[in-house]
Design an enzyme around this catalytic site. Structure first.
Site, mmCIF file in Angstrom:
data_model
loop_
_atom_site.group_PDB
_atom_site.id
_atom_site.type_symbol
_atom_site.label_atom_id
_atom_site.label_comp_id
_atom_site.label_asym_id
_atom_site.label_seq_id
_atom_site.Cartn_x
_atom_site.Cartn_y
_atom_site.Cartn_z
ATOM 1 C CB ALA A 65 4.948 -3.690 -1.728
ATOM 2 N N GLY A 110 1.072 -1.206 -4.143
ATOM 3 C CA GLY A 110 0.969 -2.527 -4.770
ATOM 4 C C GLY A 110 -0.449 -3.086 -4.737
ATOM 5 C CD GLU A 113 2.128 -1.012 -8.456
ATOM 6 O OE1 GLU A 113 2.539 -1.354 -7.318
ATOM 7 O OE2 GLU A 113 2.893 -0.695 -9.379
ATOM 8 C CD GLU A 133 3.557 3.100 -5.127
ATOM 9 O OE1 GLU A 133 2.932 4.166 -5.286
ATOM 10 O OE2 GLU A 133 3.068 1.996 -5.371
HETATM 11 N N1 CO8 Z 1 3.458 -2.888 4.621
HETATM 12 C C1 CO8 Z 1 3.635 -3.464 5.834
HETATM 13 N N2 CO8 Z 1 2.805 -3.276 6.872
HETATM 14 C C2 CO8 Z 1 1.757 -2.470 6.687
HETATM 15 C C3 CO8 Z 1 1.506 -1.818 5.461
HETATM 16 C C4 CO8 Z 1 2.412 -2.069 4.397
HETATM 17 N N3 CO8 Z 1 2.230 -1.545 3.170
HETATM 18 N N4 CO8 Z 1 0.390 -1.069 5.587
HETATM 19 C C5 CO8 Z 1 -0.046 -1.239 6.849
HETATM 20 N N5 CO8 Z 1 0.778 -2.075 7.516
HETATM 21 C C6 CO8 Z 1 0.670 -2.511 8.914
HETATM 22 C C7 CO8 Z 1 1.019 -1.390 9.858
HETATM 23 O O1 CO8 Z 1 2.421 -1.290 10.016
HETATM 24 C C8 CO8 Z 1 0.311 -1.841 11.119
HETATM 25 O O2 CO8 Z 1 1.079 -2.847 11.729
HETATM 26 P P1 CO8 Z 1 1.240 -2.844 13.363
HETATM 27 O O3 CO8 Z 1 -0.156 -3.052 13.871
HETATM 28 O O4 CO8 Z 1 2.143 -4.010 13.592
HETATM 29 O O5 CO8 Z 1 1.793 -1.530 13.730
HETATM 30 C C9 CO8 Z 1 -0.953 -2.511 10.583
HETATM 31 O O6 CO8 Z 1 -0.687 -2.818 9.203
HETATM 32 C C10 CO8 Z 1 -2.160 -1.609 10.631
HETATM 33 O O7 CO8 Z 1 -1.850 -0.414 9.963
HETATM 34 P P2 CO8 Z 1 -2.065 1.033 10.613
HETATM 35 O O8 CO8 Z 1 -2.003 0.962 12.098
HETATM 36 O O9 CO8 Z 1 -1.133 1.990 9.933
HETATM 37 O O10 CO8 Z 1 -3.583 1.323 10.167
HETATM 38 P P3 CO8 Z 1 -4.267 2.744 9.987
HETATM 39 O O11 CO8 Z 1 -5.729 2.469 9.816
HETATM 40 O O12 CO8 Z 1 -3.852 3.696 11.048
HETATM 41 O O13 CO8 Z 1 -3.680 3.322 8.592
HETATM 42 C C11 CO8 Z 1 -3.038 3.153 6.284
HETATM 43 C C12 CO8 Z 1 -3.988 2.690 7.398
HETATM 44 C C13 CO8 Z 1 -3.294 4.634 5.970
HETATM 45 C C14 CO8 Z 1 -3.352 2.330 5.052
HETATM 46 C C15 CO8 Z 1 -1.575 2.976 6.738
HETATM 47 O O14 CO8 Z 1 -1.413 1.651 7.213
HETATM 48 C C16 CO8 Z 1 -0.565 3.174 5.640
HETATM 49 O O15 CO8 Z 1 -0.281 4.305 5.267
HETATM 50 N N6 CO8 Z 1 0.025 2.079 5.116
HETATM 51 C C17 CO8 Z 1 1.073 2.108 4.146
HETATM 52 C C18 CO8 Z 1 0.525 2.462 2.799
HETATM 53 C C19 CO8 Z 1 1.628 2.528 1.789
HETATM 54 O O16 CO8 Z 1 2.501 3.363 1.830
HETATM 55 N N7 CO8 Z 1 1.579 1.618 0.794
HETATM 56 C C20 CO8 Z 1 2.510 1.580 -0.277
HETATM 57 C C21 CO8 Z 1 3.612 0.645 0.026
HETATM 58 S S1 CO8 Z 1 4.895 0.741 -1.214
HETATM 59 C C22 CO8 Z 1 4.277 -0.144 -2.483
HETATM 60 O O17 CO8 Z 1 3.209 -0.701 -2.442
HETATM 61 C C23 CO8 Z 1 5.150 -0.201 -3.659
HETATM 62 C C24 CO8 Z 1 4.726 -1.317 -4.608
HETATM 63 C C25 CO8 Z 1 5.802 -1.684 -5.550
HETATM 64 C C26 CO8 Z 1 6.877 -2.423 -4.845
HETATM 65 C C27 CO8 Z 1 7.903 -2.847 -5.791
HETATM 66 C C28 CO8 Z 1 8.870 -3.828 -5.205
HETATM 67 C C29 CO8 Z 1 10.219 -3.278 -4.979
#
Ligand code: CO8
Length: 257
Positions: A65, A110, A113, A133
């Site tokens: 998400a 997400g 999911e 999460e």
């Molecule tokens: N949301 C928003 N932006 C994101 C997300 C995300 N989930 N994942 C990556 N991005 C963005 C980064 O911020 C970055 O943006 P910018 O270039 O502007 O800085 C861009 O995408 C590229 O990402 P990275 O530079 O981090 O890329 P890497 O190759 O270094 O890393 C990863 C890749 C490991 C996947 C890393 O991006 C990461 O850890 N992402 C987050 C993963 C995460 O925690 N996902 C779970 C989110 S919570 C969720 O999904 C809950 C679902 C239920 C929600 C219920 C509603 C309330």
């Protein structure tokens, strides 16, 4: 609706939906859910489409998400955002046609999911899977607490949900989270090969088998068997798909559905 995030290509009864917001690793925002709802409705209304494939553009399938959209939400808005995604993935799961997730890269939070809402999953060797999460002080909100244990069993689900450790495609295959792993350059070919196999089957039978099998989640064994015999029977009789399929076998020809 004008799609900004989703791309749709329809070929030979197969709808390929690509999530295309690679600059944010295809993170799921409100716009995505509105587009996906619209896409599901459109495909449902298109009788020519027999199977759907969902994939992601770039190095992620979906990295979760959209954290930037979630960060300032209050309790009520958090629950609403959870319900929005749950509803979308329910309607995806309830589509009559099969939906295949072709997982090209990160399937996190997400994003995993979303893949769980599909009927089965094939993955590239580059794919990585996780429910991170708890790293954010959150729990899943789009159904993983319910779908993941049903799919892979309680211990593997809790392992993923509690440790937040990312697992490889090989481990995802081992626990039954994905059904097949292929080299990255073969992912779409393999997804299309499976989709073509499905397109060649009796279309009504494919929908019924999905409906009856999925109903096993909420029906008792006896109720499920009753539904099975009703739906089995519905395919028989003059002009029905079963008649054509069985006749074609006996006449050593391809069925004309
Ligand atoms: N949301 C928003 N932006 C994101 C997300 C995300 N989930 N994942 C990556 N991005 C963005 C980064 O911020 C970055 O943006 P910018 O270039 O502007 O800085 C861009 O995408 C590229 O990402 P990275 O530079 O981090 O890329 P890497 O190759 O270094 O890393 C990863 C890749 C490991 C996947 C890393 O991006 C990461 O850890 N992402 C987050 C993963 C995460 O925690 N996902 C779970 C989110 S919570 C969720 O999904 C809950 C679902 C239920 C929600 C219920 C509603 C309330």
């Amino acid at each position: 609706m004008n799609y900004e995030i989703l791309k749709l290509e329809i070929q030979n009864g197969i709808a390929i939906v690509t999530i295309s917001r690679p600059q944010a690793l295809n993170a799921l925002n409100t716009r995505f859910f509105l587009e996906m709802d619209d896409m599901v409705a459109n495909i449902k209304n298109n009788p020519d489409v027999k199977v759907m494939i969902i994939t992601g553009e770039g190095k992620a399938f979906v990295a979760g998400a959209d954290i930037a959209e979630m960060v300032n939400k209050n309790k009520k808005e958090g629950s609403e955002f959870s319900r929005l995604g749950q509803n979308t993935f329910h309607s995806l799961e309830l589509m009559e046609i099969p939906v295949i997730a072709a997982i090209n890269g990160f399937a996190l939070g997400g994003g995993l999911e979303l893949a769980l809402g599909c009927d089965f999953r094939i993955a590239s060797t580059k794919a990585k899977f996780g429910q991170p999460e708890v790293n954010l002080g959150l729990i899943p909100g789009y159904g993983a607490t319910q779908r993941l244990p049903r799919l892979v069993g309680m211990a593997d689900a809790l392992y993923m949900l509690i440790t937040a450790e990312m697992i490889t495609a090989a481990d995802a295959l081992r626990i039954g989270l994905v059904q097949k792993v292929v080299e990255p350059e073969q992912l779409m070919d393999e997804a299309l090969r499976l989709a073509k196999l499905i397109v060649a089957k009796g279309p009504y039978a494919v929908k019924k088998v999905k409906k009856v099998t999925r109903a096993s989640r909420h029906l008792s064994f006896i109720e499920g068997c009753e539904l099975e015999d009703q739906e089995f029977g519905s395919l028989f009789g003059k002009g029905n798909e079963g008649e054509e399929g069985m006749k074609a076998f006996l006449e050593k020809r391809t069925p004309n559905w």
